[in-house]
Design a protein around this motif. Structure first.
Motif, PDB file in Angstrom:
ATOM      1  N   GLN A  92      26.466  -5.734 -13.364  1.00 58.86           N
ATOM      2  CA  GLN A  92      25.235  -5.256 -12.717  1.00 58.86           C
ATOM      3  C   GLN A  92      24.374  -6.355 -12.087  1.00 58.86           C
ATOM      4  OE1 GLN A  92      23.304  -2.799 -15.672  1.00 58.86           O
ATOM      5  NE2 GLN A  92      24.121  -0.912 -14.760  1.00 58.86           N
ATOM      6  N   PRO A  93      24.132  -7.488 -12.774  1.00 62.37           N
ATOM      7  CA  PRO A  93      23.267  -8.494 -12.139  1.00 62.37           C
ATOM      8  C   PRO A  93      23.807  -8.982 -10.796  1.00 62.37           C
ATOM      9  CG  PRO A  93      23.598  -8.997 -14.453  1.00 62.37           C
ATOM     10  CD  PRO A  93      24.534  -7.892 -14.121  1.00 62.37           C
ATOM     11  N   GLU A 101      25.869  -7.265  -8.735  1.00 59.38           N
ATOM     12  CA  GLU A 101      25.765  -6.173  -7.763  1.00 59.38           C
ATOM     13  C   GLU A 101      24.332  -6.025  -7.250  1.00 59.38           C
ATOM     14  OE1 GLU A 101      29.225  -2.949  -8.738  1.00 59.38           O
ATOM     15  OE2 GLU A 101      27.376  -2.814  -9.910  1.00 59.38           O
ATOM     16  N   PHE A 102      23.373  -6.060  -8.172  1.00 63.19           N
ATOM     17  CA  PHE A 102      21.984  -5.915  -7.773  1.00 63.19           C
ATOM     18  C   PHE A 102      21.527  -7.100  -6.934  1.00 63.19           C
ATOM     19  CE2 PHE A 102      19.841  -2.299  -9.923  1.00 63.19           C
ATOM     20  CZ  PHE A 102      20.965  -1.732 -10.515  1.00 63.19           C
ATOM     21  N   ASP A 103      21.999  -8.288  -7.288  1.00 66.73           N
ATOM     22  CA  ASP A 103      21.616  -9.483  -6.537  1.00 66.73           C
ATOM     23  C   ASP A 103      22.152  -9.406  -5.111  1.00 66.73           C
ATOM     24  OD1 ASP A 103      20.545 -12.312  -6.503  1.00 66.73           O
ATOM     25  OD2 ASP A 103      22.655 -12.698  -6.012  1.00 66.73           O
ATOM     26  N   GLU A 104      23.398  -8.972  -4.978  1.00 62.90           N
ATOM     27  CA  GLU A 104      23.996  -8.871  -3.650  1.00 62.90           C
ATOM     28  C   GLU A 104      23.321  -7.789  -2.815  1.00 62.90           C
ATOM     29  OE1 GLU A 104      28.100  -8.234  -4.466  1.00 62.90           O
ATOM     30  OE2 GLU A 104      28.531 -10.362  -4.833  1.00 62.90           O
ATOM     31  N   ALA A 163      22.076 -13.273 -12.618  1.00 58.63           N
ATOM     32  CA  ALA A 163      23.162 -13.279 -11.633  1.00 58.63           C
ATOM     33  C   ALA A 163      23.767 -14.667 -11.485  1.00 58.63           C
ATOM     34  CB  ALA A 163      22.657 -12.769 -10.282  1.00 58.63           C
ATOM     35  N   ASP A 164      22.916 -15.696 -11.479  1.00 65.30           N
ATOM     36  CA  ASP A 164      23.447 -17.057 -11.330  1.00 65.30           C
ATOM     37  C   ASP A 164      24.296 -17.451 -12.528  1.00 65.30           C
ATOM     38  OD1 ASP A 164      22.237 -17.361  -8.874  1.00 65.30           O
ATOM     39  OD2 ASP A 164      20.407 -18.254  -9.697  1.00 65.30           O
ATOM     40  N   LEU A 165      23.855 -17.036 -13.740  1.00 61.82           N
ATOM     41  CA  LEU A 165      24.647 -17.320 -14.946  1.00 61.82           C
ATOM     42  C   LEU A 165      26.017 -16.665 -14.840  1.00 61.82           C
ATOM     43  CD1 LEU A 165      25.069 -18.179 -17.952  1.00 61.82           C
ATOM     44  CD2 LEU A 165      23.927 -16.038 -18.589  1.00 61.82           C
ATOM     45  N   VAL A 166      26.040 -15.394 -14.434  1.00 66.62           N
ATOM     46  CA  VAL A 166      27.306 -14.667 -14.327  1.00 66.62           C
ATOM     47  C   VAL A 166      28.209 -15.323 -13.284  1.00 66.62           C
ATOM     48  CG1 VAL A 166      28.382 -12.473 -13.730  1.00 66.62           C
ATOM     49  CG2 VAL A 166      26.273 -12.499 -15.076  1.00 66.62           C
ATOM     50  N   LYS A 167      27.652 -15.615 -12.112  1.00 69.95           N
ATOM     51  CA  LYS A 167      28.465 -16.217 -11.056  1.00 69.95           C
ATOM     52  C   LYS A 167      29.023 -17.573 -11.487  1.00 69.95           C
ATOM     53  CE  LYS A 167      26.028 -13.982  -7.201  1.00 69.95           C
ATOM     54  NZ  LYS A 167      25.110 -14.191  -6.045  1.00 69.95           N
ATOM     55  N   GLY A 168      28.202 -18.355 -12.205  1.00 70.60           N
ATOM     56  CA  GLY A 168      28.656 -19.661 -12.667  1.00 70.60           C
ATOM     57  C   GLY A 168      29.803 -19.549 -13.643  1.00 70.60           C
ATOM     58  N   GLU A 169      29.696 -18.612 -14.592  1.00 67.29           N
ATOM     59  CA  GLU A 169      30.763 -18.422 -15.580  1.00 67.29           C
ATOM     60  C   GLU A 169      32.037 -17.897 -14.928  1.00 67.29           C
ATOM     61  OE1 GLU A 169      31.414 -19.023 -18.669  1.00 67.29           O
ATOM     62  OE2 GLU A 169      29.514 -19.936 -19.224  1.00 67.29           O
TER      63      GLU A 169
END
Length: 776
Positions: A317-318, A320-323, A335-341
């Protein structure tokens, strides 16, 4: 130096001396000694002596002894014998260091005292969450933060005590005060564990974790859990972390089978013990195969699939919502944490979504299959969900190895092997992200679910059996017409033939001893435990069998040639046919023996029948053991052991016929009725038999069913004579114990038992019993 300097008594029994010599020599060649020894052989001291001798020999590669047992009472026996060894060592020798392994609930100060919202039910999740937050706090502000955290907690306790609020404010456990409050401290708004913070602070930057242990353990002898807690918590450091630090450095480690055979436990805690410098002792080794089978089997429940799907959604979700340029809802992950991982793990958002879709579709397929099963077996099941019982739904024909129906369904709808395997990576990534983003102390479902799904795809279909297990539960949150209100369904991946897993793990140790009072037939034990494969690889395997050493005149042993106690012969408990009458008569004669009498039946249902019969015949109180929790079982044992003589009727598949101490006058007779084979109609049992047929040249029924059943029966009989001055009667009732017939079981007894248990006719049993007791 010789092993006699280590041996804890003045003089060994001849069998002990032979066993120790054999174990030492075999271990020097990197092999294992298999010992079947009746009660009184001194197996515990035999194995400890051989192992400690190798550890203390400077020319030996062994650095420690690891003892594994499935019975707590036997663990206590090893502890007692280690104390005996230490009490009798030469004066100039330092004590043999030892450690008993226990779980977090036994050593966590908060869990032990039921404070700070920590108890047996949540200690593992709370501990992992608190450790994670403590590590994060310690890494945020530099290398001194761990010290500062522990210091904050100490000052909080001191400050509260200074208020004069009455009495000490510190947390006390294992009889020792700690430097902290009973409540968890906070740094800012974040809870942390001060005990773990102190352990982190004591860790040397580049040294061994053992250097963080604030007390001397090498000269302490056996370090019991209470000792570990009082010494560690008194210094303000974490007892469980201390146990892990000490673990590789003590000479004798006492634990359970899962400490060496559970893949997760070995990977996360005890891996340092599993190597060629460890002398392994497997006690109660007749349980090795079934216990390890459970440990190397796996499964995942419907609720875990649901939770894993929700966790994946909270990670998706983070992003998708960020995009979409919208504010994140429903997730604490950034969102940045998810993308980094995802970038670090080489996992794409598309793969996350595919895994979520797979989990959702898998639950729908599971729902469809459970509903179809219930509609087929009980069309009106929705009318009263309380009528539903535990059930198995096989996913292939149990007797025909083939690809399971869930795997076939997945392929048909477009989920290939990559989907199954990718779920493992996705689950691990999701777990890491949520552990970083969310401060709730929860064990994440996604990593475990992903791991099982990966195994589901990788494991073969011949030695592994897949089924749906329906376990009765009750969940009011589910709709009243849904099976989910009454059941938790589980995708089960069952390892039918664990010999490879056992043998592969044994091969990682330097050598050792596997022992029990009931291992015969040895050739079958060697096969199912993977020892034959080990021998084929060049590792020596030696066998020793030692019979009862106590005076033969103190015991009477009978194999009564009664009709076989099979369902075809006995019918239901409501029937009073000649077979049931013969068994009632035989057991009632044994039950009239002076003192306590133990009656072992093939099932709890048959135990209930026999108890009802005896209450109308025997002039003694008759106790019935029912399938129940540990508390009820302990209460029943206490009642049986106390006061006047009684009869205790139980199932041979229960807990009172194995590993229970009936020493002294606690038991004067034991009688076993029938051969306690497991339910052969179960799909899982059929699959095990088939797998053993294919793995061991058509001997599936014998290897997987008959031999374990006979061992159960022999364990029950072995409760009677436990010491040199004890007197008692041991009786098997069933023609299969008495005759050398096509389905007889006498061939599975060791020679010394075949000689002792002479066949008698039912009408001669009473005469034999009367003659024996009249001479006592």
């Amino acid at each position: 130096m010789t092993w006699r300097e280590v041996f804890g008594h003045d003089e060994p029994y001849p069998e002990q001396a032979d066993g120790i010599d054999t174990a030492v020599e075999t271990a020097d060649d990197g092999g294992f000694t298999v010992v079947e020894g009746a009660c009184g052989t001194g197996k515990t001291m035999l194995a400890l002596t051989a192992g400690i001798d190798r550890v203390r020999d400077p020319d030996s590669p062994y650095e420690r002894v690891v003892v594994l047992t499935s019975v707590k009472q036997q663990l206590r026996q090893f502890e007692d014998d280690l104390r005996t060894v230490n009490a009798n060592l030469p004066d100039d020798w330092r004590p043999v260091s030892g450690l008993t392994l226990v779980g977090k609930s036994d050593v966590c100060p908060y869990s032990r005292e039921r404070v700070a919202g920590v108890d047996d039910s949540n200690v593992y999740e709370r501990c992992e969450g608190l450790r994670e937050r403590t590590r994060n706090l310690a890494s945020e502000s530099g290398p001194t933060t761990a010290s500062a955290l522990a210091g904050e907690a100490r000052r909080a306790q001191t400050g509260l005590a200074d208020t004069g609020s009455g009495g000490p404010s510190y947390l006390e456990t294992a009889g020792e005060p700690t430097p902290y409050l009973p409540e968890l401290p906070e740094h800012g708004d974040t809870e942390f564990c001060p005990f773990y913070a102190q352990f982190l602070d004591d860790l040397p930057e580049d040294g061994e974790p053992v250097e963080a242990v604030p007390f001397d353990f090498e000269d302490a002898g056996l370090l019991e859990p209470s000792d570990l807690v009082s010494l560690s918590a008194g210094f303000g450091t974490c007892p469980h972390s201390t146990m892990g630090a000490v673990l590789p450095h003590v000479e004798v480690v006492l634990g359970n089978y899962y400490h060496a055979f559970d893949p997760t436990t070995v990977a996360t805690f005890t891996g340092s013990l599993v190597d060629e410098t460890t002398f392994l002792v497997c006690d109660e080794a007749h349980m090795l195969e079934p216990r390890v089978r459970d440990l190397v089997s796996s499964g995942v429940g419907d609720r875990s699939l649901r939770d894993a799907e929700n966790e994946v959604t909270r990670v998706i979700q983070p992003v998708e919502f960020d995009e979409a340029g919208r504010e994140t809802q429903g997730s604490t992950a950034d969102a940045d944490l998810v993308k980094g991982e995802l970038k670090k793990s080489d996992v794409t958002l598309r793969e996350l979504k595919e895994t979520r879709e797979f989990l959702r579709d898998l639950r729908e397929e599971l729902d469809r299959r459970v509903t179809a099963h219930l509609d087929r077996e009980m069309p009106d099941w929705r009318a009263d969900l309380t009528r539903l019982d535990d059930a198995e739904i096989p996913l292939r024909e149990p007797e025909e190895p083939a690809v399971d129906e869930i795997s076939e369904w997945a392929e048909e709808v477009g989920y290939d092997g990559g989907t199954w395997v990718r779920a493992e990576t996705v689950g691990a990534v999701v777990g890491r992200i949520l552990n970083s983003a969310e401060e709730d102390d929860k064990r994440r479902a996604a990593p475990g679910v992903g791991r099982v799904l990966g195994e589901w795809y990788r494991c073969d279909h011949e030695r592994y059996f897949r089924e749906l297990e329906l376990e009765r539960t009750w969940d009011e949150m589910e709709p009243p017409d849904s099976w989910r209100r009454a059941y938790n369904a589980r995708l089960a991946l069952y390892n039918c033939v664990p010999s490879d897993a056992i043998g592969d793990r044994l091969a990682e140790f330097g050598g050792g001893v596997l022992m029990s009072a009931t291992l015969a037939p040895m050739d079958i034990f060697r096969t199912v435990s993977g020892l034959d494969a080990l021998a084929e690889s060049g590792r020596p395997v030696e066998e020793r069998t030692y019979g009862l050493t106590f005076p033969a005149e103190n015991r009477a042993s009978f194999a009564v040639d009664a009709p076989k106690f099979t369902y075809a012969n006995r019918g239901s408990p409501d029937e009073q046919n000649p077979t049931r009458q013969a068994y009632a008569a035989a057991v009632s004669e044994v039950a009239e023996s002076p003192g306590n009498v133990l009656v072992g039946m093939p099932s709890y249902g048959e135990a209930e029948w026999m108890a009802g019969v005896l209450r109308g015949i025997v002039d003694k109180p008759v106790l019935l053991d029912e399938s129940s929790d540990d508390g009820a079982t302990e209460s029943l044992k206490a009642e049986f052991f106390g006061g006047e003589a009684k009869v205790l009727v139980t199932s041979l598949r229960g807990t009172l016929t194995e590993g229970v101490d009936y020493r002294g006058d606690r038991l004067s007779a034991a009688v076993v009725c029938g051969v306690p084979l497991v339910n052969t109609s179960s799909p899982r049992t059929k699959a095990v038999k088939t797998a053993y047929d294919r793995a061991f040249d058509g001997s599936g029924f014998e290897t997987a069913l008959t031999v374990p059943a006979v061992r159960k029966a022999r364990q029950a009989i072995g409760r009677v004579i436990r010491g040199g001055d004890e007197v008692g009667v041991r009786v098997f009732v069933d023609a299969r114990y008495a005759r050398e017939s096509w389905n007889g079981v006498r061939e599975y007894f060791p020679d010394y038992e075949r000689e002792e248990f002479q066949p008698v006719s039912p009408d001669m049993l009473g005469f034999g019993l009367e003659r024996f007791w009249s001479e006592r």
